[in-house]
Write a protein that holds these residues in place. Structure first.
Motif, mmCIF file in Angstrom:
data_model
loop_
_atom_site.group_PDB
_atom_site.id
_atom_site.type_symbol
_atom_site.label_atom_id
_atom_site.label_comp_id
_atom_site.label_asym_id
_atom_site.label_seq_id
_atom_site.Cartn_x
_atom_site.Cartn_y
_atom_site.Cartn_z
ATOM 1 N N ALA A 225 0.824 -1.210 0.000
ATOM 2 C CA ALA A 225 0.000 0.000 0.000
ATOM 3 C C ALA A 225 0.859 1.262 0.000
ATOM 4 N N ARG A 226 2.049 1.193 0.580
ATOM 5 C CA ARG A 226 2.990 2.314 0.527
ATOM 6 C C ARG A 226 3.871 2.228 -0.715
ATOM 7 N N GLU A 227 4.300 1.022 -1.020
ATOM 8 C CA GLU A 227 5.220 0.821 -2.128
ATOM 9 C C GLU A 227 4.626 1.240 -3.464
ATOM 10 N N CYS A 228 3.309 1.125 -3.608
ATOM 11 C CA CYS A 228 2.691 1.405 -4.906
ATOM 12 C C CYS A 228 2.843 2.863 -5.316
ATOM 13 N N PHE A 229 3.112 3.762 -4.366
ATOM 14 C CA PHE A 229 3.294 5.179 -4.691
ATOM 15 C C PHE A 229 4.765 5.597 -4.701
#
Length: 466
Positions: A225-229
């Motif tokens: 969820a953090r890595e996707c941005f």
């Protein structure tokens, strides 16, 4: 055995994953979450399924094979030699992309792919389908926000042609057609399909993607969820314009469709939408849609994952609205509307409710008694419910902007940021007089002129109903 495991054992490239979706359903966010996995590559919209469909049509034309009754749609059954040719071409395209990205499994996210699912199942016998849904009214609201100067793109164009004066109906038909296609794929290929609801995805992205990764056959990816941005997600091709200025997943857009006027959708279309929405675990669009006390979450309560956070409670920032009303009522002094004015005014309900999370604060305003009384927030719990003849509902942000002079009350009503909810028998004169009375209570009026008092407004309302 997972798809990636099969790839390691045989040396063959695993069949792709196809996201079946419509515009404004959260598909770009899902693409980001898929592409952030170390083994998955999900580019912007390639229209690969449509290309496969067009190749199948050309092959059938050249080979003298039967065509689909619908122009441009892939034939019902494609010859084996055509399937092989389409597969070789598609593999060459996706293979070069996977090599460039250093990934193992190709995922395609193209709008309208559901109509090609049968062909994709022939070309890729092990293909998987991730079926993405969102509540119809939230899709409608998102579509209106994305196209403020007129519906275009996302596949909307053909629908607005059918109802040029009603964008809400156009988007309702768009949702119904596309959601029907996706649900039919689920019904015809249950073993290949995995359902994802946008509302669940933004509420618990880690949990929803853990299940999606397991379905695809790859390992979990904690922190996705953090890595996707955090990485570059390739900006070429169509996408949700807002995501390029987004740094975290939020559920703030869930439930915003409650402001869409349900009455703009004809009953036959509404009935068809509700029938399908029920199978997806969504609340129906009915006479109570967007009214005080109704659920702000568009999901059926029993279908909301147990991991969901707490809901309800008072709406934030409500005290300023209450104080403004209280001071204006007290400013009326001892003057109280007479019997006729009291009947015209009645008690009314003022509601401040967040678009998401279900936080709601209600007050019963009694002009004749000069009182404002906090209520529980549930229609079923309100005392003297029969005496409350109308209500006005808005978000805390809308009410605060109105009190600060940053938002015009009439403009807010026109855009449904604030909604008047009558008994269904209110004439336009009564409605206008009630809104004018509310403006007076909130101290809104023309510069240089004292705002109308509750008594003034009650008199105007009495005149309107004579």
């Amino acid at each position: 055995m997972g798809l990636v495991e099969g790839d390691e054992m045989t040396g063959e490239r695993p069949d792709p994953v196809f996201v079946l979706c419509m515009g404004r359903s959260g598909s770009t966010l899902l693409r980001f979450l898929l592409d952030a996995h170390p083994e998955l590559a999900c580019p912007p919209e390639t229209n690969l399924p449509a290309l496969c469909g067009q190749l199948a049509v050309v092959w059938s034309l050249i080979g003298g094979m039967p065509l689909s009754a619908e122009r441009g749609t892939a034939p019902t059954r494609v010859p084996d030699e055509a399937v092989g040719g389409i597969r070789r071409m598609a593999d060459e395209l996706t293979g070069s992309y996977l090599a460039r990205r250093g990934k193992r499994l190709f995922c395609d996210k193209s709008l309208g792919s559901a109509r090609y699912a049968d062909l994709l199942a022939q070309v890729y016998p092990e293909a998987r389908f991730v079926c993405l849904y969102r509540h119809p009214m939230d899709v409608i609201r998102s579509g209106l926000d994305a196209c403020p100067w007129g519906l275009n793109g996302y596949g909307f164009d053909q629908y607005i042609v059918g109802s040029p004066g009603n964008a809400v109906l156009a988007l309702a038909r768009y949702w119904l057609d596309n959601a029907t296609l996706v649900s039919e794929v689920e019904r015809e290929h249950p073993g290949r399909c995995h359902r994802v609801r946008y509302e669940d995805l933004v509420e618990d992205p880690e949990g929803v993607m853990r299940q999606a990764y397991a379905f695809i056959g790859v390992a979990p990816a904690p922190g996705v969820a953090r890595e996707c941005f955090s990485g570059e997600r390739e900006r070429f091709g169509p996408a949700d314009h807002k995501i390029w200025a987004t740094s975290q997943i939020s559920g703030d857009s869930v439930g915003r469709g409650e402001s869409v006027p349900a009455g703009l959708i004809p009953p036959p279309v509404t009935a068809a939408i509700n029938e399908l929405a029920a199978t997806l675990g969504y609340l129906p669009v009915d006479a109570d849609w967007g009214t005080p006390g109704s659920s702000a979450d568009p999901r059926v309560p029993d279908t909301i994952p147990a991991a969901a956070g707490p809901r309800g409670g008072p709406a934030p920032g409500s005290e300023a609205l209450r104080e403004s009303l209280r001071s204006r009522i007290e400013a009326a002094g001892e003057r109280v509307a007479g019997p006729r004015e009291s009947r015209a005014t009645g008690k009314f309900l003022l509601v401040s409710r967040t678009a998401t999370g279900g936080s709601e604060t209600q007050w019963v305003v009694d002009i004749a008694a000069r009182t404002i009384t906090a209520e529980s927030g549930s229609d079923g719990d309100r005392e003297d419910d029969d005496d409350v003849t109308w209500s006005v509902l808005g978000t805390p942000q809308a009410w605060q902007a109105i009190l600060d002079g940053q938002l015009n009350l009439q403009a807010a009503l026109r855009h449904n940021d604030v909604r008047y909810c009558g008994s269904g028998e209110d004439g336009p004169l009564v409605t206008q007089a009630r809104v004018a009375m509310l403006a007076g209570l909130l101290g809104l009026g023309s510069p240089g002129q004292p705002p109308a008092t509750p008594l003034d407004m009650a008199g105007a309302m009495a005149a309107a109903v004579r």
